[in-house]
Write a protein that holds these residues in place. Structure first.
Motif, PDB file in Angstrom:
ATOM      1  N   PHE A  56       0.830  -1.203   0.000  1.00 36.62           N
ATOM      2  CA  PHE A  56       0.000   0.000   0.000  1.00 36.62           C
ATOM      3  C   PHE A  56       0.862   1.249   0.000  1.00 36.62           C
ATOM      4  O   PHE A  56       0.509   2.254  -0.607  1.00 36.62           O
ATOM      5  N   MET A  57       2.004   1.188   0.700  1.00 34.23           N
ATOM      6  CA  MET A  57       2.862   2.371   0.731  1.00 34.23           C
ATOM      7  C   MET A  57       3.506   2.615  -0.620  1.00 34.23           C
ATOM      8  O   MET A  57       3.949   3.706  -0.905  1.00 34.23           O
ATOM      9  N   ASP A  59       1.784   2.049  -3.407  1.00 33.62           N
ATOM     10  CA  ASP A  59       0.626   2.113  -4.307  1.00 33.62           C
ATOM     11  C   ASP A  59       0.441   0.817  -5.085  1.00 33.62           C
ATOM     12  O   ASP A  59       0.069   0.828  -6.255  1.00 33.62           O
ATOM     13  N   ARG A  60       0.718  -0.308  -4.426  1.00 32.36           N
ATOM     14  CA  ARG A  60       0.468  -1.596  -5.052  1.00 32.36           C
ATOM     15  C   ARG A  60      -0.663  -2.276  -4.279  1.00 32.36           C
ATOM     16  O   ARG A  60      -1.213  -1.711  -3.341  1.00 32.36           O
ATOM     17  N   LEU A  61      -0.974  -3.504  -4.658  1.00 28.34           N
ATOM     18  CA  LEU A  61      -2.025  -4.243  -3.966  1.00 28.34           C
ATOM     19  C   LEU A  61      -1.456  -5.289  -3.021  1.00 28.34           C
ATOM     20  O   LEU A  61      -2.112  -5.686  -2.069  1.00 28.34           O
ATOM     21  N   MET A  64      -2.738 -10.931  -3.525  1.00 27.89           N
ATOM     22  CA  MET A  64      -4.188 -10.866  -3.762  1.00 27.89           C
ATOM     23  C   MET A  64      -4.751 -12.197  -4.223  1.00 27.89           C
ATOM     24  O   MET A  64      -5.955 -12.327  -4.393  1.00 27.89           O
ATOM     25  N   ARG A  65      -3.901 -13.189  -4.482  1.00 28.00           N
ATOM     26  CA  ARG A  65      -4.365 -14.347  -5.219  1.00 28.00           C
ATOM     27  C   ARG A  65      -4.810 -15.489  -4.324  1.00 28.00           C
ATOM     28  O   ARG A  65      -5.798 -16.148  -4.618  1.00 28.00           O
ATOM     29  N   PHE A 310       4.024  -1.638  13.673  1.00 28.84           N
ATOM     30  CA  PHE A 310       3.606  -0.947  12.451  1.00 28.84           C
ATOM     31  C   PHE A 310       4.566   0.192  12.119  1.00 28.84           C
ATOM     32  O   PHE A 310       4.928   0.389  10.960  1.00 28.84           O
ATOM     33  N   TRP A 314       6.610   0.775   8.815  1.00 26.65           N
ATOM     34  CA  TRP A 314       6.482   2.071   8.181  1.00 26.65           C
ATOM     35  C   TRP A 314       7.868   2.629   7.877  1.00 26.65           C
ATOM     36  O   TRP A 314       8.146   3.096   6.764  1.00 26.65           O
ATOM     37  N   TRP A 317       9.751   0.855   5.009  1.00 25.15           N
ATOM     38  CA  TRP A 317       9.394   1.199   3.640  1.00 25.15           C
ATOM     39  C   TRP A 317       9.529   2.672   3.365  1.00 25.15           C
ATOM     40  O   TRP A 317       9.110   3.152   2.325  1.00 25.15           O
ATOM     41  N   ALA A 384      -5.377  12.348   1.534  1.00 29.00           N
ATOM     42  CA  ALA A 384      -5.044  11.295   0.567  1.00 29.00           C
ATOM     43  C   ALA A 384      -6.319  10.696  -0.013  1.00 29.00           C
ATOM     44  O   ALA A 384      -6.423  10.453  -1.223  1.00 29.00           O
ATOM     45  N   LEU A 385      -7.311  10.471   0.851  1.00 24.28           N
ATOM     46  CA  LEU A 385      -8.554   9.872   0.367  1.00 24.28           C
ATOM     47  C   LEU A 385      -9.274  10.809  -0.602  1.00 24.28           C
ATOM     48  O   LEU A 385      -9.811  10.376  -1.625  1.00 24.28           O
ATOM     49  N   ASN A 388      -7.661  10.678  -3.842  1.00 24.31           N
ATOM     50  CA  ASN A 388      -8.107   9.460  -4.531  1.00 24.31           C
ATOM     51  C   ASN A 388      -9.357   9.720  -5.345  1.00 24.31           C
ATOM     52  O   ASN A 388      -9.450   9.324  -6.496  1.00 24.31           O
TER      53      ASN A 388
END
Lengths: 409, 182
Positions: A56-57, A59-61, A64-65, A310, A314, A317, A384-385, A388
């Motif tokens: 997320f930091m 901007d990836r997912l 997910m699989r 966390f 943080w 990254w 940020a939201l 978005n």
């Protein structure tokens, strides 16, 4: 075990009437279960959380699989690791090679013995608690050096030597800063250290001696981060320089042991930091300490420790890896003078009756500062939201333009 | 001393700046497109796999000459005089039997030059790009078919009596029956 028994009787008085074997089973089994949770299961959650936060930091997912939103990914990885062949390269010292990950784990998991989860929920309340944590977690350094030496690999040895230098350097400021809360309380027991911070958020050691203790907190956290060999202090396993550092030659189960140890160490450092500075199992508001009949101490320590974990992720990254000389610079030229200054200053202040446990303005500092911090983070989050949503509109416009045959990628 | 303090403060402060940026990105929407299940909408003129409509090919071979990498190979022979007359969809009578029309997509450079000269618009690029295979010979697409269903009557002849076919560049006005194509 006795402490757990007392805790359980406080929770459900009928337990006192149970047969002896049941009491032993439950009051010894519960701490064992908690420890097992942190030893074997929590790293699954950590790794998933870390991968998601990293994603997320950036901007990836993230994963997910496997399972919904990839929640089963780490379980699949763990199963894969456990079933992989444990390879012993030619020339390794087999005995040391096998012992090293076990020693690292011993150093990572024994500190859990003294971490207080509540007034009576603690496996053992040693009177040398903090000292025990510092001493026992140093065992893992021996394990790291052993792993590097036994691997018969120059990269592994480099990594082990670096980790030894790093941990030896950072133990000094971290131990000196541990002295600061210990001097205020006059006890090494983690239970006493926690109880001395009772009375809500503004009584936490983080906000005592106002401009002084936050510095101590930051320095202790940085030193603890360095002792867990995590980024930005992960030069012992710097993958761009030393293939994987001390665990280059490890595979399968033994590699996963190093993995477990790293995440357990993260939790230990965070938990000890919370006990020393953030009030341990005490709630920020005394009213939240008890939820009906249920003591919430375990939740608060868990919450604080995980928040610090966390922050560790943080930071990982956010920052690039520090160079070796920068690392030593931070340890010896920044943290050590600050720690010495803190010990001398707080040691002097403790002796003076007016400031024996804090400056007079301390209780006006805690809440405004923490609310300011939370508010700042919330503002950044909301902005940020909002951004978005604005970008979603732009993307929709670009997509319609592409569909109309005018847009390009 | 002052320099040292400045240095320490600068180090600490810049870490906070970086943490603010990563905190912001924690909440920004991710840009990942989960490829096999979600696909980016392609622009309509994107040049991907070549396709050729065999029934419309008159065998003129202009695409073969236009191809800079010689990925199209074609074999034609004159259509026997006693064979029933057939037409392409654009109205050109097909005078040649195309026995082979192979396109080797492993050679294709996706330049789109073959589609411009085609008089019947029968060769074109499709937006299909997922045709990777483990075996390179599977990239050889053979378009000639035995059971092709050709148009057995002139589409212009059919349209002309109705008088409804508008004169467009792609569909020029009908010429007298049997006239050769443009």
């Amino acid at each position: 075990m006795n402490a757990t028994y007392a805790f359980l009787v406080g929770l459900v008085p009928e337990i006192a009437g149970w047969p002896a074997w049941a009491i032993v089973l439950i009051s010894a089994g519960l701490p064992a279960l908690v420890l097992f949770h942190f030893m074997a299961l929590a790293p699954l959650v950590y790794v998933y959380g870390e991968r998601k936060i990293a994603a997320f930091m950036q901007d990836r997912l993230g994963p997910m699989r496997v399972g919904p939103y990839g929640v089963l990914q780490t379980i699949a990885d763990a199963v894969k690791l456990l079933f992989k062949e444990a390879i012993f390269p030619r020339g390794v010292d087999r005995k040391l090679f096998v012992t090293a990950p076990l020693l690292v784990n011993v150093g990572a998991f024994l500190p859990f013995v003294v971490i207080p989860w509540g007034a009576r929920l603690q496996p053992a309340d040693l009177n040398v608690g903090v000292f025990y944590v510092a001493a026992i977690s140093a065992i893992s350094t021996v394990g790291l050096i052993m792993a590097g030496w036994a691997s018969n690999n120059k990269y592994a040895l480099f990594g082990a030597m670096r980790s030894a230098a790093q941990i030896v350097s950072y133990e000094i400021p971290s131990l000196l800063i541990i002295l600061v809360p210990v001097m205020i309380v006059g006890s090494l027991s983690l239970q006493d250290l926690t109880v001395a911070q009772a009375g809500g958020l503004s009584n936490w050691f983080l906000f005592r001696y106002f401009p002084i203790m936050p510095v101590a907190f930051v320095c202790f956290f940085v030193a603890g981060l360095a002792e867990t060999n995590r980024a930005p202090f992960d030069i012992p396993e710097a993958e761009s320089e030393l293939v994987a550092g001390f665990h280059t030659e490890y595979s399968g189960f033994f590699f996963s042991l190093f993995f477990l140890a790293e995440y357990a160490e993260m939790f230990v450092v965070s938990a000890v930091t919370s006990v020393l500075f953030l009030g341990g199992y005490l709630a920020p508001l005394p009213a939240l300490q008890q939820l009906g009949p249920l003591p919430m101490g375990w939740f608060w320590l868990w919450f604080k420790a995980w928040s610090l974990v966390f922050v560790m992720m943080w930071l990982r990254w956010t920052l690039p890896r520090a160079r070796v000389d920068q690392l030593m610079h931070i340890a010896w030229k920044v943290l050590l003078p600050i720690a010495l200054g803190l010990v001398v200053t707080v040691g002097g202040l403790v002796l003076w009756p007016v400031t024996a446990s804090g400056f007079p303005w301390d209780r006006y500092v805690g809440w405004p500062l923490s609310l300011l911090l939370v508010g700042f983070l919330l503002v950044v989050m909301v902005r940020a939201l909002l951004w978005n949503r604005r970008r979603a509109g732009e993307l929709a416009y670009a997509g319609s333009a592409a569909a109309a045959g005018q847009g390009t990628r | 001393m002052i320099d040292w303090l400045k240095d320490v403060w600068f180090g600490f402060y810049t870490v906070l700046v970086g943490m603010r940026i990563t905190w912001r990105h924690l909440f920004t929407k991710s840009v990942t497109l989960q490829y096999p299940s979600v696909k980016w909408p392609l622009p309509p003129k994107s040049r991907m796999r070549l396709f050729m409509n065999y029934e419309d090919c008159i065998g003129c071979g202009q695409c073969v000459r236009a191809c800079p990498v010689a990925c199209i190979s074609m074999k034609t022979e004159k259509r026997p005089a006693d064979a029933p007359p057939i037409w392409a969809a654009t109205g050109q009578p097909i005078k040649l039997d195309v026995s082979v029309f192979d396109i080797d997509m492993s050679l294709c450079c996706y330049c789109n030059l073959c589609t411009y000269p085609c008089p019947t618009f029968c060769i074109y690029m499709t937006p299909d790009y997922e045709f990777a295979t483990g075996n390179l010979t599977e990239h050889l697409y053979r378009f000639a078919k035995k059971d092709a269903k050709f148009l057995m009557e002139d589409p212009k002849q059919k349209a002309a009596p109705a008088g409804a076919a508008p004169a467009t560049p792609q569909n020029p006005p009908a010429s007298p029956a049997g006239a050769s194509g443009p």
